[in-house]
Motif scaffolding. Structure first.
Motif, mmCIF file in Angstrom:
data_model
loop_
_atom_site.group_PDB
_atom_site.id
_atom_site.type_symbol
_atom_site.label_atom_id
_atom_site.label_comp_id
_atom_site.label_asym_id
_atom_site.label_seq_id
_atom_site.Cartn_x
_atom_site.Cartn_y
_atom_site.Cartn_z
ATOM 1 N N MET A 102 -3.677 -9.462 -10.037
ATOM 2 C CA MET A 102 -3.986 -10.860 -10.370
ATOM 3 C C MET A 102 -2.740 -11.733 -10.340
ATOM 4 O O MET A 102 -2.799 -12.925 -10.030
ATOM 5 N N VAL A 103 -1.597 -11.116 -10.680
ATOM 6 C CA VAL A 103 -0.342 -11.881 -10.690
ATOM 7 C C VAL A 103 0.131 -12.159 -9.270
ATOM 8 O O VAL A 103 0.474 -13.293 -8.919
ATOM 9 N N ILE A 104 0.155 -11.117 -8.421
ATOM 10 C CA ILE A 104 0.714 -11.288 -7.071
ATOM 11 C C ILE A 104 -0.282 -11.885 -6.103
ATOM 12 O O ILE A 104 0.079 -12.355 -5.030
ATOM 13 N N ASN A 105 -1.560 -11.887 -6.461
ATOM 14 C CA ASN A 105 -2.589 -12.347 -5.534
ATOM 15 C C ASN A 105 -3.638 -13.185 -6.253
ATOM 16 O O ASN A 105 -4.826 -13.085 -6.014
ATOM 17 N N SER A 106 -3.167 -14.056 -7.160
ATOM 18 C CA SER A 106 -4.076 -14.781 -8.051
ATOM 19 C C SER A 106 -5.028 -15.706 -7.311
ATOM 20 O O SER A 106 -6.131 -15.984 -7.778
ATOM 21 N N LYS A 107 -4.642 -16.210 -6.134
ATOM 22 C CA LYS A 107 -5.478 -17.187 -5.427
ATOM 23 C C LYS A 107 -6.425 -16.544 -4.426
ATOM 24 O O LYS A 107 -7.244 -17.206 -3.829
ATOM 25 N N ALA A 159 -5.002 11.074 -9.382
ATOM 26 C CA ALA A 159 -3.625 10.824 -8.967
ATOM 27 C C ALA A 159 -3.584 10.195 -7.579
ATOM 28 O O ALA A 159 -2.753 9.314 -7.292
ATOM 29 N N ILE A 160 -4.493 10.670 -6.690
ATOM 30 C CA ILE A 160 -4.563 10.087 -5.346
ATOM 31 C C ILE A 160 -4.934 8.605 -5.422
ATOM 32 O O ILE A 160 -4.350 7.754 -4.747
ATOM 33 N N TYR A 161 -5.921 8.272 -6.286
ATOM 34 C CA TYR A 161 -6.349 6.878 -6.427
ATOM 35 C C TYR A 161 -5.214 5.988 -6.919
ATOM 36 O O TYR A 161 -5.033 4.860 -6.445
ATOM 37 N N ILE A 162 -4.458 6.475 -7.888
ATOM 38 C CA ILE A 162 -3.328 5.691 -8.408
ATOM 39 C C ILE A 162 -2.300 5.467 -7.301
ATOM 40 O O ILE A 162 -1.749 4.361 -7.140
ATOM 41 N N ALA A 163 -2.025 6.512 -6.510
ATOM 42 C CA ALA A 163 -1.081 6.373 -5.400
ATOM 43 C C ALA A 163 -1.592 5.342 -4.387
ATOM 44 O O ALA A 163 -0.830 4.506 -3.879
ATOM 45 N N VAL A 164 -2.916 5.414 -4.113
ATOM 46 C CA VAL A 164 -3.513 4.438 -3.185
ATOM 47 C C VAL A 164 -3.368 3.018 -3.718
ATOM 48 O O VAL A 164 -3.032 2.082 -2.984
ATOM 49 N N GLU A 165 -3.606 2.813 -5.012
ATOM 50 C CA GLU A 165 -3.491 1.479 -5.612
ATOM 51 C C GLU A 165 -2.075 0.938 -5.501
ATOM 52 O O GLU A 165 -1.874 -0.259 -5.207
ATOM 53 N N LEU A 166 -1.089 1.782 -5.723
ATOM 54 C CA LEU A 166 0.301 1.328 -5.638
ATOM 55 C C LEU A 166 0.654 0.917 -4.212
ATOM 56 O O LEU A 166 1.330 -0.096 -3.989
ATOM 57 N N ILE A 167 0.188 1.735 -3.252
ATOM 58 C CA ILE A 167 0.427 1.358 -1.853
ATOM 59 C C ILE A 167 -0.299 0.057 -1.526
ATOM 60 O O ILE A 167 0.234 -0.833 -0.842
ATOM 61 N N MET A 168 -1.536 -0.094 -2.056
ATOM 62 C CA MET A 168 -2.304 -1.303 -1.803
ATOM 63 C C MET A 168 -1.645 -2.546 -2.389
ATOM 64 O O MET A 168 -1.694 -3.629 -1.798
ATOM 65 N N LEU A 169 -1.016 -2.395 -3.553
ATOM 66 C CA LEU A 169 -0.305 -3.534 -4.147
ATOM 67 C C LEU A 169 0.780 -4.032 -3.200
ATOM 68 O O LEU A 169 0.960 -5.247 -3.019
ATOM 69 N N CYS A 170 1.514 -3.096 -2.619
ATOM 70 C CA CYS A 170 2.568 -3.480 -1.670
ATOM 71 C C CYS A 170 1.958 -4.161 -0.441
ATOM 72 O O CYS A 170 2.464 -5.186 0.035
ATOM 73 N N ILE A 171 0.841 -3.600 0.059
ATOM 74 C CA ILE A 171 0.205 -4.182 1.247
ATOM 75 C C ILE A 171 -0.314 -5.585 0.948
ATOM 76 O O ILE A 171 -0.114 -6.527 1.726
ATOM 77 N N ILE A 172 -0.987 -5.744 -0.200
ATOM 78 C CA ILE A 172 -1.561 -7.050 -0.558
ATOM 79 C C ILE A 172 -0.469 -8.096 -0.718
ATOM 80 O O ILE A 172 -0.621 -9.257 -0.318
ATOM 81 N N HIS A 173 0.657 -7.682 -1.321
ATOM 82 C CA HIS A 173 1.775 -8.612 -1.462
ATOM 83 C C HIS A 173 2.274 -9.064 -0.090
ATOM 84 O O HIS A 173 2.548 -10.251 0.131
#
Length: 563
Positions: free
Chosen positions: A20-25, A200-214
């Motif tokens: 929500m912080v990095i992609n609030s809009k 653990a796989i899901y958490i890893a996916v979310e972290l990678i997704m945060l970088c991609i979304i940013h």
């Protein structure tokens, strides 16, 4: 194990907050939706671990399947978006419909054997799990995962071959997520430890997704433009529906126009309100065929510029969008500039008038020099100039000459120059009191052409070409006769410029009614008869009526001169 699953769920909630912080809009994209369904899936795993009977385990499993069936299609659609591949709306709906059908089959567990034939609860590492015997419809879930895995690979290969305009780093990260999530699921399910490994796989996916979304945020040109404009915006925006109901405004609009704080959303704008009446007036002026309408208005002690456009919701026009900027400084500057320009124009006009007065005085002065050398024409220049003016004033009354004021004013201005060429004639001839010999008359006749050359040299750099031409014609051709017997070129009829034909009447009339050293002045009646009878031979017959109409005024003028 419980702590591990609980920690994974908490981390997933933290990741949503970071999202929500990095992609609030732009929180409605496919990738951001993935975060929510993965969190639901992690909650299902936790609930399964905490379950104490078959019913609780089945419910927890159904919750987990919400993520299991929707993460793959959301990931696939997000991949298409990054690769700039568009698919139709019906196809997108079909993708979600297929996942929903699989979820529906999963929801039958415990009521039917089409998804699970049987379930056995087991305890693994101190937590509850179950071992299912799959029913016939469960194969659809495996087929779905396989389809999305193969489709994802095809999209990646296609995009690389086509060298599409996208970030290769993001593409590499997507490939890693696809193999990590779907591939790991098949592997760990066969090993019987998917409940331990997948969180653990899901958490890893979310972290990678945060970088991609940013990173996607930087490549989203529409979003970055919108964010940049909003950050740098200094304009007021407000919207009105098609039925003239108030929709809303930004903070700058509320600051510019505090009255907007009293406007109610979805309520009609009141014409009784000053600002409301301004908005309605601008809307009524707006042409629906135009892209925008620019207007200016004053509110309070300030000036504003308004740009009015259609307001769109999707692809449909739903109202009007105002962009309003404070134009007070510009308007004040324009007023100041107008005042300066008016003052400057007045100053230039005064100086121009002064320069023209000097020029006219020089012309008259030179003409007087000629007159003082000519013993035969005392006061001739002044009188003929007035005769020309009287004739022209009469001509101006005629409808045929109504658009010729500029021409007539120029003729009046140059009339004193008509005999300027005499300055180049020898004194012996110019001051002779008797009749000229034929040789002397030939020399005297050269004054017209010499005069044309003199006035051109005098005026060409200080007056318009039109006035210079009129001055040359007056000096050169005022001795031409309508029947072609005049000089210097023997022009006849309309070959003689109109200004010269007017000057000819004034020149001869003055010669007739004025006293010269070699003759007495002629009576007005005799002069009138000579001029009228010479119309068509010496003078232009079209000027006859004007001479007749003003001959009394000419006589009054000469009486005032003492002639």
């Amino acid at each position: 194990m419980i702590n591990y699953l609980l920690a994974a769920l908490i981390i997933s909630f933290v990741n949503i907050a970071l999202l929500m912080v990095i992609n609030s809009k732009r929180t409605t994209s496919y990738f951001t939706a993935m975060f929510y369904v993965m969190t639901i899936q992690l909650a299902g795993h936790l609930f399964l671990a905490l379950s104490s009977n078959i019913e609780e385990a089945l419910l927890a499993n159904k919750i987990a399947y919400v993520g299991a069936v929707f993460v793959p299609p959301l990931f696939f659609l997000g991949e298409l978006t990054i690769c700039n591949i568009k698919i139709s709306k019906p196809l997108r709906l079909s993708i979600f419909a297929f996942s929903s059908i699989i979820l529906g089959f999963a929801a039958t567990a415990g009521y039917s054997d089409i998804f699970y034939k049987s379930i056995t609860l087991v305890q693994r590492n101190g937590v509850t799990d179950f071992v299912p015997v799959f029913g016939p419809t469960h194969i659809l879930f495996n087929i779905m995962l396989f389809i999305y895995l193969i489709s994802g690979i095809c999209v990646l290969v296609y995009s690389l071959l086509k060298k599409r305009n996208f970030s290769y780093r993001n593409l590499q990260a997507l490939a890693a997520i696809g193999f990590l999530s779907i591939g790991s699921f098949f592997i760990f399910r066969e090993l019987g430890c998917d409940m331990m490994a997948m969180p653990a796989i899901y958490i890893a996916v979310e972290l990678i997704m945060l970088c991609i979304i940013h990173r996607i945020g930087m490549y989203d040109i529409e979003g970055t433009i919108r964010d940049t404009l909003e950050y740098q915006n200094e304009n007021a925006y407000l919207s009105v529906s098609k039925n003239r109901s108030y929709i809303g405004c930004n903070d700058i609009a509320a600051h510019y126009f505090p009255v907007l704080k009293t406007f109610r959303v979805d309520s009609k704008i009141r014409e009784a309100d000053e600002f409301g009446s301004i908005l309605i007036r601008l809307i009524e002026k707006f042409n629906p065929q135009d892209l925008c309408q620019v207007d200016y208005f004053q509110y309070g002690n300030k000036h504003y510029k308004s740009v009015l456009r259609h307001l769109y919701h999707g692809s449909k026009v739903c109202g009007f969008l105002f962009r309003i900027e404070d134009d007070t400084k510009v308007q004040r500057y324009i007023k100041l500039l107008d005042k300066y320009n008016n003052d400057l124009a007045t100053d230039v006009q005064n100086k121009d008038s002064h320069i023209q007065a000097i020029q006219e005085q020089m012309i008259v002065g030179m003409s007087n020099m000629v007159e003082n050398r000519d013993s035969n024409t005392g006061g001739h220049i002044k009188r003929t100039s007035q005769v020309v003016k009287i004739l022209i004033n009469e001509m101006k009354k005629d409808e045929a000459f109504r658009n010729m004021n500029k021409f007539f004013n120029a003729v009046i201005k140059v009339a004193p120059m008509h005999d300027l060429g005499k300055i180049a004639v020898d004194d012996i001839i110019l001051r002779k009191t008797g009749k000229y010999t034929s040789e002397e008359f030939d020399v005297m006749k050269t004054h017209s052409e010499k005069g044309a050359a003199i006035v051109e040299n005098l005026l060409k750099d200080v007056e318009s070409q039109e006035l210079v031409t009129i001055a040359k014609n007056v000096t050169n051709y005022h001795h031409e006769r309508y029947d072609g017997s005049g000089y210097p070129r023997g022009l006849k009829g309309d070959q003689i410029p109109l200004e010269a034909r007017i000057m000819a009447i004034a020149d001869v009339y003055d010669a007739l009614v004025s006293r010269r050293c070699y003759k007495e002045r002629m009576s007005y009646a005799e002069a009138y008869d000579i001029i009228v009878s010479s119309m068509g031979t010496h003078f232009d017959p079209t000027l006859k009526k004007f001479f007749i109409n003003c001959h009394k005024e000419l006589e009054n003028f000469y009486d005032s001169c003492g002639e």
